[in-house]
Design an enzyme around this catalytic site. Structure first.
Site, mmCIF file in Angstrom:
data_model
loop_
_atom_site.group_PDB
_atom_site.id
_atom_site.type_symbol
_atom_site.label_atom_id
_atom_site.label_comp_id
_atom_site.label_asym_id
_atom_site.label_seq_id
_atom_site.Cartn_x
_atom_site.Cartn_y
_atom_site.Cartn_z
ATOM 1 N N GLU A 127 -19.182 -59.555 -21.868
ATOM 2 C CA GLU A 127 -18.784 -60.938 -21.646
ATOM 3 C C GLU A 127 -17.549 -61.186 -22.506
ATOM 4 O OE1 GLU A 127 -22.976 -60.435 -20.897
ATOM 5 O OE2 GLU A 127 -22.067 -60.449 -22.896
ATOM 6 N N ASN A 145 -9.625 -65.878 -23.465
ATOM 7 C CA ASN A 145 -9.116 -64.689 -24.153
ATOM 8 C C ASN A 145 -8.375 -63.788 -23.156
ATOM 9 O OD1 ASN A 145 -8.590 -62.485 -25.756
ATOM 10 N ND2 ASN A 145 -10.630 -62.451 -26.690
ATOM 11 N N TYR A 202 -9.400 -55.263 -20.590
ATOM 12 C CA TYR A 202 -10.549 -54.805 -19.815
ATOM 13 C C TYR A 202 -10.147 -54.462 -18.380
ATOM 14 C CZ TYR A 202 -12.979 -56.775 -23.838
ATOM 15 O OH TYR A 202 -13.392 -57.064 -25.111
#
Length: 174
Positions: free
Chosen positions: A115, A120, A127
């Site tokens: 998560e 962000n 990611y």
């Protein structure tokens, strides 16, 4: 030559309850405190869990970043990736994530989950670069300010260990 370029590459160390000394655990807690303003957990308590996996990025014998994940069955759930504010933008989080994904492949993990705060953007870009896709939102997930969390997943082919291409189930801005 830039001053950062002269620094040695970080050393990535996997810690276990048996291998972690007090200094290393204190360093992890200090990084968490610096990165989040308040400790999110105790490294000592976390490493007591048999399913916890922890990697630390050290430069010149000092920890500057860490990653803590839980390995349960055929899943690796990344709980926390933190870098000391003075060491950001040096690739430490990327190196730790890549190491955790290598571990996942070695262990024949099927899913890597995490998560991330919706705000962000730098972490979401990291990611995505590693192959994660957005699969859902957890409303008001973070207790400090009620911010939503974006759930992200990376899937490995169980036979080959190759990253399986995925696509976002939800739209997120980056």
């Amino acid at each position: 030559m830039r001053r950062d370029a002269a620094k040695s590459a970080p050393t990535l160390i996997q810690l276990t309850a048996e291998s972690a000394d007090d200094a290393a655990l204190d360093e992890i807690d200090a990084v968490a405190s610096a990165a989040f303003d308040v400790p999110q957990f105790s490294a000592r308590e976390e490493l007591r869990r048999p399913w916890t996996r922890c990697w630390v990025a050290r430069e010149e014998r000092r920890a500057f970043a860490f990653l803590i994940a839980w390995h349960v069955a055929d899943e690796l759930h990344v709980l926390n990736v933190a870098t000391c504010p003075t060491a950001r933008r040096r690739g430490l989080a990327t190196a730790l994530m890549r190491r955790s994904l290598e571990y996942a492949q070695e262990q024949r993990v099927r899913l890597v989950l995490l998560e991330v705060r919706r705000s962000n953007r730098a972490a979401i870009r990291l990611y995505r670069k590693l192959g994660f896709t957005a699969m859902g939102v957890r409303p008001r997930y973070y207790s400090d300010n009620g911010e939503d969390a974006v759930e992200m997943v990376l899937t490995f082919d169980p036979a080959t260990g190759a990253v399986q291409p995925g696509r976002d189930e939800i739209r997120i801005e980056v």
